[in-house]
Design a protein around this motif. Structure first.
Motif, PDB file in Angstrom:
ATOM      1  N   THR A   1      17.839  -4.887 -29.820  1.00 56.30           N
ATOM      2  CA  THR A   1      19.003  -5.322 -29.041  1.00 56.30           C
ATOM      3  C   THR A   1      20.195  -4.400 -29.279  1.00 56.30           C
ATOM      4  OG1 THR A   1      18.251  -7.623 -29.187  1.00 56.30           O
ATOM      5  CG2 THR A   1      20.547  -7.255 -28.554  1.00 56.30           C
ATOM      6  N   ILE A   2      20.405  -4.033 -30.546  1.00 54.79           N
ATOM      7  CA  ILE A   2      21.505  -3.117 -30.883  1.00 54.79           C
ATOM      8  C   ILE A   2      21.300  -1.770 -30.200  1.00 54.79           C
ATOM      9  CG2 ILE A   2      22.560  -1.789 -32.757  1.00 54.79           C
ATOM     10  CD1 ILE A   2      22.022  -4.220 -34.584  1.00 54.79           C
ATOM     11  N   LEU A   3      20.083  -1.241 -30.283  1.00 58.90           N
ATOM     12  CA  LEU A   3      19.791   0.057 -29.670  1.00 58.90           C
ATOM     13  C   LEU A   3      19.948   0.013 -28.153  1.00 58.90           C
ATOM     14  CD1 LEU A   3      16.705   1.349 -31.700  1.00 58.90           C
ATOM     15  CD2 LEU A   3      18.919   2.482 -31.476  1.00 58.90           C
ATOM     16  N   MET A   4      19.469  -1.063 -27.542  1.00 58.73           N
ATOM     17  CA  MET A   4      19.595  -1.194 -26.087  1.00 58.73           C
ATOM     18  C   MET A   4      21.061  -1.159 -25.668  1.00 58.73           C
ATOM     19  SD  MET A   4      18.382  -4.291 -23.532  1.00 58.73           S
ATOM     20  CE  MET A   4      19.651  -5.398 -24.182  1.00 58.73           C
ATOM     21  N   ASN A   5      21.901  -1.912 -26.373  1.00 54.71           N
ATOM     22  CA  ASN A   5      23.327  -1.947 -26.043  1.00 54.71           C
ATOM     23  C   ASN A   5      23.993  -0.597 -26.297  1.00 54.71           C
ATOM     24  OD1 ASN A   5      23.259  -4.656 -25.272  1.00 54.71           O
ATOM     25  ND2 ASN A   5      23.656  -5.385 -27.342  1.00 54.71           N
ATOM     26  N   GLU A   6      23.624   0.052 -27.407  1.00 50.60           N
ATOM     27  CA  GLU A   6      24.225   1.348 -27.735  1.00 50.60           C
ATOM     28  C   GLU A   6      23.822   2.417 -26.730  1.00 50.60           C
ATOM     29  OE1 GLU A   6      24.765   1.099 -32.605  1.00 50.60           O
ATOM     30  OE2 GLU A   6      22.955   1.981 -31.760  1.00 50.60           O
ATOM     31  N   ILE A   7      22.555   2.419 -26.332  1.00 48.61           N
ATOM     32  CA  ILE A   7      22.087   3.418 -25.371  1.00 48.61           C
ATOM     33  C   ILE A   7      22.698   3.170 -23.996  1.00 48.61           C
ATOM     34  CG2 ILE A   7      20.054   4.202 -24.086  1.00 48.61           C
ATOM     35  CD1 ILE A   7      18.460   3.947 -26.683  1.00 48.61           C
ATOM     36  N   ASN A   8      22.748   1.919 -23.581  1.00 49.80           N
ATOM     37  CA  ASN A   8      23.342   1.596 -22.285  1.00 49.80           C
ATOM     38  C   ASN A   8      24.816   2.008 -22.251  1.00 49.80           C
ATOM     39  OD1 ASN A   8      23.273   0.390 -19.630  1.00 49.80           O
ATOM     40  ND2 ASN A   8      24.430  -1.322 -20.482  1.00 49.80           N
ATOM     41  N   GLU A   9      25.546   1.639 -23.295  1.00 46.26           N
ATOM     42  CA  GLU A   9      26.962   2.016 -23.380  1.00 46.26           C
ATOM     43  C   GLU A   9      27.112   3.533 -23.472  1.00 46.26           C
ATOM     44  OE1 GLU A   9      30.866   1.305 -26.291  1.00 46.26           O
ATOM     45  OE2 GLU A   9      28.998   0.211 -26.647  1.00 46.26           O
ATOM     46  N   GLY A  10      26.198   4.169 -24.226  1.00 45.68           N
ATOM     47  CA  GLY A  10      26.255   5.618 -24.381  1.00 45.68           C
ATOM     48  C   GLY A  10      26.035   6.355 -23.073  1.00 45.68           C
ATOM     49  N   ILE A  11      25.101   5.874 -22.261  1.00 48.38           N
ATOM     50  CA  ILE A  11      24.834   6.513 -20.968  1.00 48.38           C
ATOM     51  C   ILE A  11      26.038   6.365 -20.040  1.00 48.38           C
ATOM     52  CG2 ILE A  11      23.393   6.466 -18.891  1.00 48.38           C
ATOM     53  CD1 ILE A  11      21.087   5.491 -20.686  1.00 48.38           C
ATOM     54  N   LEU A  12      26.611   5.165 -19.994  1.00 46.63           N
ATOM     55  CA  LEU A  12      27.779   4.934 -19.136  1.00 46.63           C
ATOM     56  C   LEU A  12      28.969   5.781 -19.584  1.00 46.63           C
ATOM     57  CD1 LEU A  12      27.516   1.049 -18.735  1.00 46.63           C
ATOM     58  CD2 LEU A  12      26.947   2.789 -17.027  1.00 46.63           C
ATOM     59  N   THR A  13      29.157   5.872 -20.899  1.00 43.73           N
ATOM     60  CA  THR A  13      30.232   6.715 -21.430  1.00 43.73           C
ATOM     61  C   THR A  13      29.978   8.175 -21.092  1.00 43.73           C
ATOM     62  OG1 THR A  13      30.611   5.182 -23.271  1.00 43.73           O
ATOM     63  CG2 THR A  13      31.447   7.423 -23.526  1.00 43.73           C
ATOM     64  N   ASN A  14      28.721   8.586 -21.219  1.00 42.81           N
ATOM     65  CA  ASN A  14      28.350   9.968 -20.907  1.00 42.81           C
ATOM     66  C   ASN A  14      28.626  10.302 -19.447  1.00 42.81           C
ATOM     67  OD1 ASN A  14      25.874  11.869 -19.865  1.00 42.81           O
ATOM     68  ND2 ASN A  14      26.609  12.487 -21.885  1.00 42.81           N
ATOM     69  N   GLN A  15      28.336   9.374 -18.558  1.00 47.74           N
ATOM     70  CA  GLN A  15      28.589   9.598 -17.134  1.00 47.74           C
ATOM     71  C   GLN A  15      30.073   9.879 -16.884  1.00 47.74           C
ATOM     72  OE1 GLN A  15      27.074   6.242 -14.947  1.00 47.74           O
ATOM     73  NE2 GLN A  15      24.979   6.553 -15.632  1.00 47.74           N
ATOM     74  N   THR A  16      30.926   9.083 -17.518  1.00 53.64           N
ATOM     75  CA  THR A  16      32.370   9.250 -17.344  1.00 53.64           C
ATOM     76  C   THR A  16      32.851  10.567 -17.938  1.00 53.64           C
ATOM     77  OG1 THR A  16      32.685   6.850 -17.437  1.00 53.64           O
ATOM     78  CG2 THR A  16      34.623   8.219 -17.806  1.00 53.64           C
ATOM     79  N   LEU A  17      32.387  10.869 -19.152  1.00 52.28           N
ATOM     80  CA  LEU A  17      32.811  12.105 -19.818  1.00 52.28           C
ATOM     81  C   LEU A  17      32.347  13.341 -19.056  1.00 52.28           C
ATOM     82  CD1 LEU A  17      32.191  11.264 -23.601  1.00 52.28           C
ATOM     83  CD2 LEU A  17      34.388  11.461 -22.424  1.00 52.28           C
ATOM     84  N   VAL A  18      31.122  13.304 -18.557  1.00 54.79           N
ATOM     85  CA  VAL A  18      30.588  14.450 -17.807  1.00 54.79           C
ATOM     86  C   VAL A  18      31.391  14.676 -16.529  1.00 54.79           C
ATOM     87  CG1 VAL A  18      28.619  15.237 -16.427  1.00 54.79           C
ATOM     88  CG2 VAL A  18      28.248  14.397 -18.744  1.00 54.79           C
ATOM     89  N   LYS A  19      31.712  13.591 -15.841  1.00 56.27           N
ATOM     90  CA  LYS A  19      32.494  13.714 -14.602  1.00 56.27           C
ATOM     91  C   LYS A  19      33.862  14.345 -14.888  1.00 56.27           C
ATOM     92  CE  LYS A  19      32.493  10.145 -11.935  1.00 56.27           C
ATOM     93  NZ  LYS A  19      32.830   8.807 -11.354  1.00 56.27           N
TER      94      LYS A  19
END
Length: 212
Positions: A59-77
């Protein structure tokens, strides 16, 4: 009469011996049954506790990866937009001797460092999830990594893109699509769904064990 008494005595002694043996055997089998039950209980309990720990980690990993991908999308843009601005200023400084300041260059380098640190953190979480998930989740990790890399590379500006271009050509670069690629959005949703399904199956097993 005396002979009869001896026979009765033998019967009594034999009965006592048999009763004693049966009592011992009964106690042994009862004790063995109890020990076997306790062993099975502790085996199941340890298995359940380990599964609970696994579900917590998943559960921790799922939340961290999901949040990480969304954060990555914003940072990359943001990084792509800043990169385009940086490269345009760099080109202007080459062609006209102005446009790129030290503060702007430092800001660009800081943003670049921030993005790459976030990418490394996300990559480590994806690698770690290989240890805690299996099946469908495991098969989706590589496609996700490829989608993240493709999203980063697409429309990313480098010095060779803009160097020695005129001002009109430079401005056209800002018309490119900086939005997150559709494939990354799809891979994120597929992965999170698969993770959620596996966590759900493990949680169901734990719940059923607790009911018994």
């Amino acid at each position: 009469m005396k002979k009869k008494t001896k026979n009765e005595l033998k019967i009594i002694i034999l009965t006592a011996i048999i009763t004693s043996i049966l009592t011992v055997l009964g106690s042994y089998f009862l004790m063995y049954s109890q020990l076997s039950y306790e062993q099975d209980y502790w085996k199941e309990r340890i298995k359940t506790e380990k599964l609970i720990e696994l579900v917590d980690k998943q559960t921790i990993l799922m939340n961290e990866i999901n949040e990480g991908i969304l954060t990555n999308q914003t940072l990359v843009k943001h990084y792509k937009l800043l990169s385009a601005k940086y490269m345009s200023k760099l080109s202007l400084s080459y062609n006209r001797g102005k446009g790129l300041t030290e503060d702007f260059q430092q800001n660009f380098e800081n943003k670049s460092l921030e993005l790459h640190k976030q990418i490394m953190t996300l990559a480590s979480k994806i690698q770690e999830s290989e240890l805690y998930f299996q099946g469908e989740v495991d098969s989706l990790l590589n496609p996700l990594s490829e989608a993240l890399n493709k999203n980063y590379q697409t429309n990313l500006f480098t010095g060779s893109d803009i160097h020695n271009q005129d001002i009109n050509s430079i401005e056209m670069y800002f018309d490119r699509d900086f939005e997150t690629l559709k494939v990354l959005k799809e891979k994120r949703m597929e992965l999170i769904k698969a993770m959620r399904d596996e966590i759900g199956e493990n949680s169901k097993f734990i719940y059923e064990k607790k009911l018994k």
